[in-house]
Design an enzyme around this catalytic site. Structure first.
Site, PDB file in Angstrom:
ATOM      1  CE  LYS A 131     -73.142  13.931  52.046  1.00 22.47           C
ATOM      2  NZ  LYS A 131     -72.119  13.719  53.096  1.00 22.47           N
TER       3      LYS A 131
ATOM      4  CB  SER B 127     -68.946  12.728  50.829  1.00 18.77           C
ATOM      5  OG  SER B 127     -69.706  12.911  52.011  1.00 18.77           O
TER       6      SER B 127
ATOM      7  CB  SER C 177     -68.498  14.281  54.531  1.00 19.06           C
ATOM      8  OG  SER C 177     -67.691  13.264  54.006  1.00 19.06           O
TER       9      SER C 177
END
Lengths: 515, 98
Positions: free
Chosen positions: A87, A162, A186
């Site tokens: 990420k 996210s 997330s």
């Protein structure tokens, strides 16, 4: 589809050890998949940066060590040579880190996050950096400054957020493993809506050093994968004490792989599963509720004792979260001021002072959602409102912890749907922040209390994945792997295979990419 | 709780160092009003005797050994700076026109 990319991380690792596949072949197969389906007009767009050269070099190094044999080959980590996606909130030397913000466009970290150092030491080739909502603020990945990620199950829908990039990469077979971060859901909510597995570890269980901070008392790095066992391997690799993170727990990483293996028998005898009354029913889509009820039945049939628990203060959790999180955001993001790193924008007119440069830099560098949260946090912390808002929210946090304590007196693990709804259409909630925030209603309480949570695929509702969430007391992450692997096994037996086997086939044709 | 006015938002934006256009202020005022209204319920949730929790898993006295650790070199620290001179960050005037 190339068979290599269909393998789970542990299956691939076994074939690498057996010499049936080389790591270079495995990395190349995933790079080819990324080239095929990620970049087109309707591509998945899970990646913001593809780390081709370094990934292949690390793979070649692992292959050479294996070919040479001996002590060094014996000492390789079980996941050595298995590619992973990162990420883009986690800093990496040698690859850009943007947090999906214009503010950090072109920024190169001078250091590695601790989890990255561990991945390097274990020799997992890093495929690249995955898309997210800007600075991890959002539930759809639509708040990325570099365009949204698409859900592999339906390219017109969101992959969650996210960490939509990491979840979509794993769901579309672009990577067998990925790293995520979870501040309010997330990792888990994207896992739920893409039919994958995601774990938010106990707060402090995995070092946060090098994760660009959003809300420091809530953030946690965790594994993203297609199976519970794969998550356990990755979690054990990245977990453990780190002196560079003062909130890191100075304790042994629990035996997660063993717990996942135990769970994979499907036996739930003697396990008390608490159904959280407040996290179902009204507000949860009928299809989500139906898959949830079926999962409960499967667990009951496997010997679990199902009990109902009540967490009456959860009704305040979302409100308290939207005070605590933005308050910490407003403080953490103050460092992006155009002085030491990142973008600097000069005001178009008037005197050139540092104050005005900061104002212009932050106006241009931050997107709408980030600005909204900074302003909300600034408001919550301002004189006259502090006690009523921030102070009250901190008390709610205590009440939520008490609710969990009472619930865990009655049950070993708790269960709920991970998200109240399946993936929604791109653009459908972008202008309605409140409705967007409701996506995290079931995941936020765990962050508020610091406890671990997992999402596992629970089936489909109208062709779209539903996630089932388990929660365990702090430090009891192993329980999640036990029950998560058990539910995974029970449901896969009932489906006759993995949930992702039912996902639509993606190709250069469907994504508008290059064949 | 009092409603949020456009002047409030303008003041908050100034505190947060984010320049905002009139249109942005207008939009943000409306959105913040809705959000703040929906989160105001926290103030009725907890009574005075409930202690606040700032950290989910409380640790105390986390110290490291008092020895020199690894730090970035000046060159590494400056490599992402928008502007630097010698071994320092360079910024525009700190004092407003004086």
């Amino acid at each position: 589809m190339n068979q290599i990319i269909q393998l789970s991380a542990t299956e691939l690792a076994a074939k690498l050890r057996a010499g049936e596949i080389t790591s270079v072949e495995a990395v190349q197969a995933h790079l080819d998949r990324i080239a095929e389906i990620d970049g087109g007009e309707r591509g998945v767009h899970a990646f913001l940066h593809v780390n081709t050269d370094e990934a292949l070099a690390v793979a070649a190094e692992v292959d050479a060590i294996r070919a040479a044999g001996g002590a060094e080959a014996e000492a390789l980590h079980p996941l050595a040579g298995v590619p992973i996606a990162i990420k883009d909130l986690i800093v990496t030397k040698g690859q850009p880190t943007t947090a999906a913000s214009k503010m950090l466009e072109g920024w190169m970290s001078p250091y590695d996050a601790t989890v990255i150092s561990k991945i390097r030491a274990a020799k997992l080739p890093m495929l690249g950096k995955t898309n997210l909502d800007e600075f991890a603020m959002g539930s759809s990945t639509e708040h990325s400054a570099y365009g949204p990620t698409r859900n592999p199950w339906d390219l017109d829908r969101i992959p969650g957020g996210s960490g939509g990039g990491s979840a979509a990469a794993v769901a579309s077979f672009e990577a067998p493993l990925a790293l995520g971060t979870d501040t309010g859901g997330s990792i888990r909510q994207p896992g739920a809506v893409t039919g994958t597995v995601g774990v938010k570890p106990t707060y402090g269980g995995v070092s946060r050093y090098g994760a660009i901070a959003m809300a420091s008392s809530l953030d946690q790095i965790g594994p993203v994968a297609r199976t519970v066992l794969d998550s356990a391997y990755l979690h054990e690799l990245i977990g453990g004490h780190d002196p560079a993170d003062s909130t890191s727990l100075n304790e042994q990483v629990p035996a997660l792989i063993a717990a996942a293996e135990q769970g994979a028998t499907g036996d739930m005898t003697g396990v008390r599963v608490g159904v959280i009354k407040e996290l179902q029913g009204e507000g949860y889509e009928a299809g989500v509720q139906a898959r949830f009820d079926e999962s409960l039945e499967a667990l009951r049939a496997a010997g679990a004792e199902i009990v109902e628990v009540s967490c009456p203060n959860f009704k305040y959790a979302l409100a308290a979260y939207y005070l605590i999180m933005p308050s910490e955001v407003s403080s953490n993001l103050a460092k992006f001021d155009g002085v030491r790193f990142g973008t600097r924008v000069l005001p178009e007119e008037g005197p050139l002072t540092i104050e005005r440069v900061m104002g212009a830099t932050r106006a241009a560098g931050f997107g709408e959602e980030v600005k909204r949260r900074i302003i909300l946090g600034t408001y919550a912390l301002s004189a006259g409102y502090y006690d009523a808002y921030y102070g009250s929210a901190q008390k709610v946090r205590t009440l939520i912890q008490r609710d969990f304590d009472a619930a865990f007196a009655l049950a070993d693990v708790l269960i709920s749907p991970t998200s109240p709804n399946v993936a929604f259409e791109l653009g459908s909630k972008i202008d309605d922040p409140l409705s967007m925030y409701l996506n995290d209603v079931a995941t936020i309480p765990a962050n508020m209390a610091g406890i671990p949570g997992i999402t596992v695929p629970g089936g489909l509702s109208e062709g779209l994945p539903v996630g089932i969430q388990f929660l365990a007391p702090a430090r009891e992450d192993a329980r999640l792997y036990r029950v998560g692997a058990a539910l995974e096994k029970l449901l896969e037996d009932s489906w006759g295979g993995r949930l992702l086997d039912q996902a639509p086939e993606l190709s250069a044709t469907t994504t508008g990419g290059v064949a | 709780m009092s409603a949020i006015s456009r002047e409030d938002v303008a003041h908050l934006a100034q505190l947060a160092h984010i320049e905002m256009s009139d249109a942005e202020l207008e939009k943000m005022t409306g959105e913040l009003g809705v959000i703040v209204e929906s989160i105001a319920s926290v103030s009725e949730a907890a009574s005075a005797d409930v202690p606040a929790t700032s950290h989910p898993i409380a640790l105390t006295n986390v110290f490291r050994e008092d020895v020199v650790g690894t730090t970035l070199t000046a060159e590494e620290a400056l490599m992402n700076a928008p502007d630097s001179v010698d071994t320092r960050f360079r910024v525009p005037a700190i004092l407003d026109g004086e």
